[in-house]
Design a protein around this motif. Structure first.
Motif, PDB file in Angstrom:
ATOM      1  N   ARG A  40      86.244  30.188  14.119  1.00  0.00           N
ATOM      2  CA  ARG A  40      85.441  31.128  14.614  1.00  0.00           C
ATOM      3  C   ARG A  40      86.166  32.469  15.113  1.00  0.00           C
ATOM      4  NH1 ARG A  40      80.847  30.118  12.060  1.00  0.00           N
ATOM      5  NH2 ARG A  40      79.605  31.386  13.601  1.00  0.00           N
ATOM      6  N   VAL A  41      85.416  33.655  15.215  1.00  0.00           N
ATOM      7  CA  VAL A  41      85.955  34.887  15.905  1.00  0.00           C
ATOM      8  C   VAL A  41      84.916  35.308  16.632  1.00  0.00           C
ATOM      9  CG1 VAL A  41      86.924  37.272  15.713  1.00  0.00           C
ATOM     10  CG2 VAL A  41      87.702  35.406  14.008  1.00  0.00           C
ATOM     11  N   VAL A  42      85.155  35.384  17.859  1.00  0.00           N
ATOM     12  CA  VAL A  42      83.977  35.807  19.045  1.00  0.00           C
ATOM     13  C   VAL A  42      84.622  37.362  19.136  1.00  0.00           C
ATOM     14  CG1 VAL A  42      83.001  35.451  21.260  1.00  0.00           C
ATOM     15  CG2 VAL A  42      83.850  33.534  19.883  1.00  0.00           C
ATOM     16  N   ILE A  43      83.305  38.198  18.980  1.00  0.00           N
ATOM     17  CA  ILE A  43      83.655  39.604  19.252  1.00  0.00           C
ATOM     18  C   ILE A  43      82.545  39.993  20.312  1.00  0.00           C
ATOM     19  CG2 ILE A  43      83.387  41.851  18.247  1.00  0.00           C
ATOM     20  CD1 ILE A  43      84.315  40.577  15.493  1.00  0.00           C
ATOM     21  N   CYS A  44      82.775  40.742  21.223  1.00  0.00           N
ATOM     22  CA  CYS A  44      82.134  41.318  22.288  1.00  0.00           C
ATOM     23  C   CYS A  44      82.060  42.659  22.466  1.00  0.00           C
ATOM     24  CB  CYS A  44      82.473  40.662  23.568  1.00  0.00           C
ATOM     25  SG  CYS A  44      81.526  40.865  25.190  1.00  0.00           S
ATOM     26  N   GLY A  45      80.782  43.295  22.667  1.00  0.00           N
ATOM     27  CA  GLY A  45      80.764  44.741  22.541  1.00  0.00           C
ATOM     28  C   GLY A  45      79.471  45.229  23.449  1.00  0.00           C
ATOM     29  N   ARG A  46      79.119  46.320  23.587  1.00  0.00           N
ATOM     30  CA  ARG A  46      77.937  47.024  24.216  1.00  0.00           C
ATOM     31  C   ARG A  46      77.297  48.130  23.304  1.00  0.00           C
ATOM     32  NH1 ARG A  46      78.415  46.305  29.913  1.00  0.00           N
ATOM     33  NH2 ARG A  46      80.324  45.268  30.596  1.00  0.00           N
ATOM     34  N   ALA A  47      76.085  47.897  23.596  1.00  0.00           N
ATOM     35  CA  ALA A  47      75.093  48.829  22.515  1.00  0.00           C
ATOM     36  C   ALA A  47      74.015  49.455  23.649  1.00  0.00           C
ATOM     37  CB  ALA A  47      74.289  47.951  21.742  1.00  0.00           C
TER      38      ALA A  47
END
Length: 262
Positions: free
Chosen positions: A245-252
């Motif tokens: 898996r690849v966990v990607i974190c961001g804001r919106a």
């Protein structure tokens, strides 16, 4: 029939404008043709259609040109919308056709964490002629996964300054093209071109980082990583490779609320 549309900027932060997505929640399934017509009218990188299904949400993504198998920034935008509309929600599961269930969690600091399947690319020993001709600077290496060709550069400057020829890159369909290199400020930098599926240059492409993150994690022997997509709008992605898996974190952030009549 009137549909409410939220235009949401995804992967924003540090003066980055991110990538705009339109999010539409529907009560009943719409036809593929109708969803495509609405996405074409919205004319942003992706329009996400979501529908509540028991304790999950079905999600489909459409560029102005076609339905897309996997879109990261519109998933982030859709989760942001659901968390805003339902403050008690802390986790959302999206049902997708191509990449299975996607779990998204709201963090205490407002960031949104997405759990995606890993799509690490493989080395290409004989790159397509259209790829080499279509980029003004020849890459040092070329890799490939189901989504795109990965053009690897030794210089971050090359990634920032290279130009591309749309008429050549479109020949690579159904694959797109990502160019990438190590970065001084971040762990790695990239740009993404997708003339066959959506447009010339995508501002921020969450899905391609499921290939970029494992590639650079292996090469740098480093995990987690911070990535920057160096489009005109720009975007920052925090990436963690976790087995398959690849966990990607961001804001919106919500930019506009509107409606479309169909």
């Amino acid at each position: 029939m009137k549909l409410l549309v939220r235009f949401i900027d995804a992967f924003i932060g540090h003066n980055c404008k991110g990538n705009s997505a339109a999010v539409i929640e529907v009560d009943m399934p719409l036809t593929k043709q109708l969803m495509q017509e609405v996405a074409t009218k919205n004319n942003v990188s992706e329009t996400a259609f979501i529908i509540h299904n028991k304790n999950k949400y079905e999600i489909r993504w459409f560029s102005p040109l076609t339905e897309i198998d996997f879109c990261g920034h519109a998933t982030l935008a859709s989760a942001h919308y659901l968390f805003e509309e339902n403050p008690e929600l802390e986790k959302v599961v999206f049902i997708t056709k191509a990449v299975g269930d996607i779990t998204v969690e709201k963090q205490v600091d407002g960031a949104i964490l997405m759990d995606f399947p890993k799509q690490e690319p493989d080395l290409v020993t004989s790159p397509p002629k259209a790829l080499i001709i279509g980029l003004t600077i020849k890459p040092a290496e070329v890799y490939c996964n189901a989504q795109a060709y990965f053009a690897i550069y030794n210089s971050e400057h090359d990634v920032h300054t290279l130009e591309y020829t749309t008429s050549e890159l479109i020949k690579l369909a159904p694959r797109d093209v990502v160019v990438t290199a190590l970065s001084q400020e971040y762990d790695f930098v990239s740009r993404y071109f997708w003339p066959a599926n959506g447009g010339d240059e995508d501002p921020v492409t969450g899905s391609i980082h499921t290939g970029l993150a494992p590639f650079w994690a292996r090469r740098l022997n480093k995990n987690p990583l911070v990535a920057y997509q160096a489009s005109e709008r720009g975007g920052i992605l925090d990436c963690l490779v976790d087995n398959d898996r690849v966990v990607i974190c961001g804001r919106a952030a919500t930019a506009l609320c509107s409606s479309v009549t169909i």
